[in-house]
Design a protein around this motif. Structure first.
Motif, PDB file in Angstrom:
ATOM      1  N   ARG A   1       0.679  -0.755  -0.140  1.00  0.00           N
ATOM      2  CA  ARG A   1       0.552  -0.158  -0.223  1.00  0.00           C
ATOM      3  C   ARG A   1       0.903   1.404   0.241  1.00  0.00           C
ATOM      4  N   GLY A   2       1.904   1.090   0.661  1.00  0.00           N
ATOM      5  CA  GLY A   2       3.047   2.542   0.641  1.00  0.00           C
ATOM      6  C   GLY A   2       3.631   2.405  -0.405  1.00  0.00           C
ATOM      7  N   ALA A   3       3.497   1.148  -1.258  1.00  0.00           N
ATOM      8  CA  ALA A   3       4.819   1.748  -2.511  1.00  0.00           C
ATOM      9  C   ALA A   3       4.095   2.423  -3.593  1.00  0.00           C
ATOM     10  N   GLN A   4       4.767   3.076  -4.292  1.00  0.00           N
ATOM     11  CA  GLN A   4       5.541   3.780  -5.647  1.00  0.00           C
ATOM     12  C   GLN A   4       5.647   3.368  -6.564  1.00  0.00           C
ATOM     13  N   THR A   5       4.948   3.497  -8.041  1.00  0.00           N
ATOM     14  CA  THR A   5       5.559   3.405  -9.106  1.00  0.00           C
ATOM     15  C   THR A   5       6.732   3.822  -8.902  1.00  0.00           C
ATOM     16  N   ALA A   6       8.459   3.486  -9.993  1.00  0.00           N
ATOM     17  CA  ALA A   6       9.425   4.513 -10.465  1.00  0.00           C
ATOM     18  C   ALA A   6      10.212   3.288 -10.817  1.00  0.00           C
ATOM     19  N   LEU A   7      11.220   4.196 -11.325  1.00  0.00           N
ATOM     20  CA  LEU A   7      12.626   3.818 -12.640  1.00  0.00           C
ATOM     21  C   LEU A   7      13.307   3.226 -11.902  1.00  0.00           C
TER      22      LEU A   7
ATOM     23  N   GLY B   1      10.006   9.005   4.693  1.00  0.00           N
ATOM     24  CA  GLY B   1      10.173  10.335   4.749  1.00  0.00           C
ATOM     25  C   GLY B   1      11.521  10.748   3.751  1.00  0.00           C
ATOM     26  N   GLY B   2      11.007  10.130   2.340  1.00  0.00           N
ATOM     27  CA  GLY B   2      11.985  10.657   1.218  1.00  0.00           C
ATOM     28  C   GLY B   2      13.011   9.556   1.173  1.00  0.00           C
ATOM     29  N   SER B   3      13.324   9.072   1.668  1.00  0.00           N
ATOM     30  CA  SER B   3      14.321   8.665   1.591  1.00  0.00           C
ATOM     31  C   SER B   3      13.658   6.317   1.354  1.00  0.00           C
ATOM     32  N   PRO B   4      14.444   5.982   0.386  1.00  0.00           N
ATOM     33  CA  PRO B   4      14.156   4.033  -0.310  1.00  0.00           C
ATOM     34  C   PRO B   4      14.482   3.268   1.158  1.00  0.00           C
ATOM     35  N   ARG B   5      13.519   2.425   1.663  1.00  0.00           N
ATOM     36  CA  ARG B   5      13.464   1.980   2.262  1.00  0.00           C
ATOM     37  C   ARG B   5      13.813  -0.029   1.685  1.00  0.00           C
ATOM     38  N   VAL B   6      12.703   0.276   0.825  1.00  0.00           N
ATOM     39  CA  VAL B   6      12.549  -1.227  -0.021  1.00  0.00           C
ATOM     40  C   VAL B   6      12.598  -0.684  -1.433  1.00  0.00           C
ATOM     41  N   VAL B   7      13.595  -1.813  -2.290  1.00  0.00           N
ATOM     42  CA  VAL B   7      13.069  -1.446  -3.642  1.00  0.00           C
ATOM     43  C   VAL B   7      12.767  -2.847  -4.144  1.00  0.00           C
ATOM     44  N   PHE B   8      11.412  -2.841  -4.801  1.00  0.00           N
ATOM     45  CA  PHE B   8      10.887  -4.082  -5.535  1.00  0.00           C
ATOM     46  C   PHE B   8      11.289  -4.398  -6.785  1.00  0.00           C
ATOM     47  N   ASP B   9      12.123  -4.955  -7.022  1.00  0.00           N
ATOM     48  CA  ASP B   9      13.324  -5.225  -8.768  1.00  0.00           C
ATOM     49  C   ASP B   9      12.236  -5.658  -9.228  1.00  0.00           C
ATOM     50  N   PHE B  10      11.430  -5.469 -10.289  1.00  0.00           N
ATOM     51  CA  PHE B  10      10.762  -6.660 -11.439  1.00  0.00           C
ATOM     52  C   PHE B  10      11.556  -6.793 -12.729  1.00  0.00           C
ATOM     53  N   VAL B  11      10.946  -8.311 -12.718  1.00  0.00           N
ATOM     54  CA  VAL B  11      11.447  -8.755 -14.492  1.00  0.00           C
ATOM     55  C   VAL B  11      10.443  -8.913 -15.094  1.00  0.00           C
ATOM     56  N   VAL B  12      10.103  -8.801 -16.048  1.00  0.00           N
ATOM     57  CA  VAL B  12       8.698  -8.637 -17.046  1.00  0.00           C
ATOM     58  C   VAL B  12       9.342  -9.259 -18.590  1.00  0.00           C
ATOM     59  N   GLU B  13       9.022 -10.164 -18.696  1.00  0.00           N
ATOM     60  CA  GLU B  13       8.774 -10.877 -20.276  1.00  0.00           C
ATOM     61  C   GLU B  13       7.665 -12.189 -20.021  1.00  0.00           C
ATOM     62  N   ASP B  14       7.179 -11.254 -21.541  1.00  0.00           N
ATOM     63  CA  ASP B  14       6.051 -11.894 -22.567  1.00  0.00           C
ATOM     64  C   ASP B  14       4.612 -11.249 -21.499  1.00  0.00           C
ATOM     65  N   GLY B  15       4.895 -10.223 -21.156  1.00  0.00           N
ATOM     66  CA  GLY B  15       3.696  -9.261 -20.391  1.00  0.00           C
ATOM     67  C   GLY B  15       3.357 -10.085 -19.319  1.00  0.00           C
ATOM     68  N   LYS B  16       4.297 -10.564 -18.623  1.00  0.00           N
ATOM     69  CA  LYS B  16       3.744 -11.970 -17.364  1.00  0.00           C
ATOM     70  C   LYS B  16       5.578 -11.450 -16.397  1.00  0.00           C
ATOM     71  N   VAL B  17       5.015 -11.043 -15.122  1.00  0.00           N
ATOM     72  CA  VAL B  17       5.849 -10.877 -13.800  1.00  0.00           C
ATOM     73  C   VAL B  17       7.127 -11.952 -13.933  1.00  0.00           C
ATOM     74  N   VAL B  18       8.241 -12.684 -14.192  1.00  0.00           N
ATOM     75  CA  VAL B  18       9.009 -13.981 -13.870  1.00  0.00           C
ATOM     76  C   VAL B  18       9.952 -13.317 -12.539  1.00  0.00           C
ATOM     77  N   GLU B  19      10.446 -12.826 -12.517  1.00  0.00           N
ATOM     78  CA  GLU B  19      10.770 -12.560 -10.844  1.00  0.00           C
ATOM     79  C   GLU B  19      10.922 -11.884 -10.354  1.00  0.00           C
ATOM     80  N   ILE B  20      10.716 -11.272  -9.352  1.00  0.00           N
ATOM     81  CA  ILE B  20      10.824 -10.318  -7.973  1.00  0.00           C
ATOM     82  C   ILE B  20      11.629 -10.281  -7.167  1.00  0.00           C
ATOM     83  N   GLU B  21      12.551  -9.241  -6.882  1.00  0.00           N
ATOM     84  CA  GLU B  21      13.651  -9.336  -5.552  1.00  0.00           C
ATOM     85  C   GLU B  21      13.696  -8.145  -4.972  1.00  0.00           C
ATOM     86  N   LEU B  22      13.599  -8.359  -3.852  1.00  0.00           N
ATOM     87  CA  LEU B  22      13.253  -6.958  -2.814  1.00  0.00           C
ATOM     88  C   LEU B  22      14.689  -6.610  -2.307  1.00  0.00           C
ATOM     89  N   LEU B  23      14.643  -5.403  -2.699  1.00  0.00           N
ATOM     90  CA  LEU B  23      16.343  -5.077  -2.446  1.00  0.00           C
ATOM     91  C   LEU B  23      16.301  -4.108  -0.903  1.00  0.00           C
TER      92      LEU B  23
END
Length: 281
Positions: free
Chosen positions: A225-231, A243-265
């Motif tokens: 709920r608190g996440a925002q889209t970003a590059l 507070g304006g500082s990134p705490r967790v990044v959701f790194d997506f891998v999308v292939e052929d319109g499907k999410v194949v991997e998500i990494e929480l950083l």
């Protein structure tokens, strides 16, 4: 010539190539030579008669050794000159395609990005082989190499042509997650999707790995709920900030319109290295 001597001779045929891979990965001559020597020890202890492609096998082994070393480093290793101690043949191999300036840039990449970029862009290793080294999907290995390439080439590197479609998928994922729509999430996920979390996010309560569309969809239903889209290094992703500082990044891998991997950083060092920006209007 006995078997051991024959094996040693075959290994020597690949030593120059392996030294080039290791040096580009590690940036230090002594460490590169140690990695190549360790590859020889592993080969000598293995059932080498079952190895069809010795060069490919050795490249994979050296890649894994270097990746382990990079991940275990506490500080960067200073780039050193090779000229005083490396013979002309090896010096030419190491100088080819990479100079001191590039080694400095490579130090800004994460270990997995560095390995994927070096093996694919400098040595034309297929993503399927790189994936086995980094423990990721071929699509994720391709994205790692692309992210590394963008940093090496600078901020003016072209965007991924699939970025608009990636954004559509990530936007739909975020909406479904926030809305608790399990079926919508399921439709966006590849059946074999993998969710991975780094050590920092595991300490915060995330599971190290979650496999399969059902399990991943269940993990995110009613969340984010608190996440925002970003590059994220030029690819569609999500960022949770405090507070304006990134705490967790959701790194997506999308292939052929499907999410194949998500990494929480969540590791602060990793987050500092990421290029994060909002989507252009």
């Amino acid at each position: 010539m006995d078997d051991s001597a024959l094996l040693a001779a075959r290994f020597e045929e690949h030593r120059g190539h392996l030294l080039g891979v290791a040096y580009r990965m590690l940036g230090a001559r002594v460490e590169a030579e140690d990695a190549v020597q360790e590859a020889w020890l592993r080969l000598s202890r293995s059932d080498h008669t079952a190895v069809d492609n010795l060069g490919g096998w050795l490249t994979t082994v050296v890649g894994r050794i270097c990746l382990d070393q990079l991940r275990s480093r506490k500080t960067a290793v200073p780039v050193v000159s090779l000229a005083p101690t490396v013979d002309p043949e090896h010096e030419a191999i190491l100088a080819d395609d990479v100079g001191q300036a590039m080694l400095v840039v490579l130090d800004t990449l994460t270990p997995a990005e560095r390995l994927a970029f070096v093996l694919h862009d400098l040595f034309a290793v297929p993503f399927e082989d790189i994936a086995t080294v980094v423990g990721r999907t071929p699509a994720a290995a391709r994205q790692l190499a692309s992210r590394g390439r963008r940093r090496v080439q600078g901020a003016d590197a072209p965007r991924d042509p699939d970025l608009p479609r990636q954004r559509e998928v990530v936007d739909a994922f975020l909406a479904a997650s926030r809305g608790g729509d399990f079926e919508a999430l399921l439709a966006l996920l590849d059946p074999d999707v993998v969710l991975r979390a780094d050590a920092a996010t595991v300490l915060s309560g995330a599971a190290p790995e979650v496999h399969g569309a059902d399990a991943v969809a269940a993990t995110f239903t009613g969340r984010a709920r608190g996440a925002q889209t970003a590059l994220v290094d030029g690819f569609a992703g999500l960022v949770w900030s405090v507070g304006g500082s990134p705490r967790v990044v959701f790194d997506f891998v999308v292939e052929d319109g499907k999410v194949v991997e998500i990494e929480l950083l969540g590791d602060p060092v990793t987050l500092d290295r990421l290029d994060l920006e909002g989507f252009p209007a």
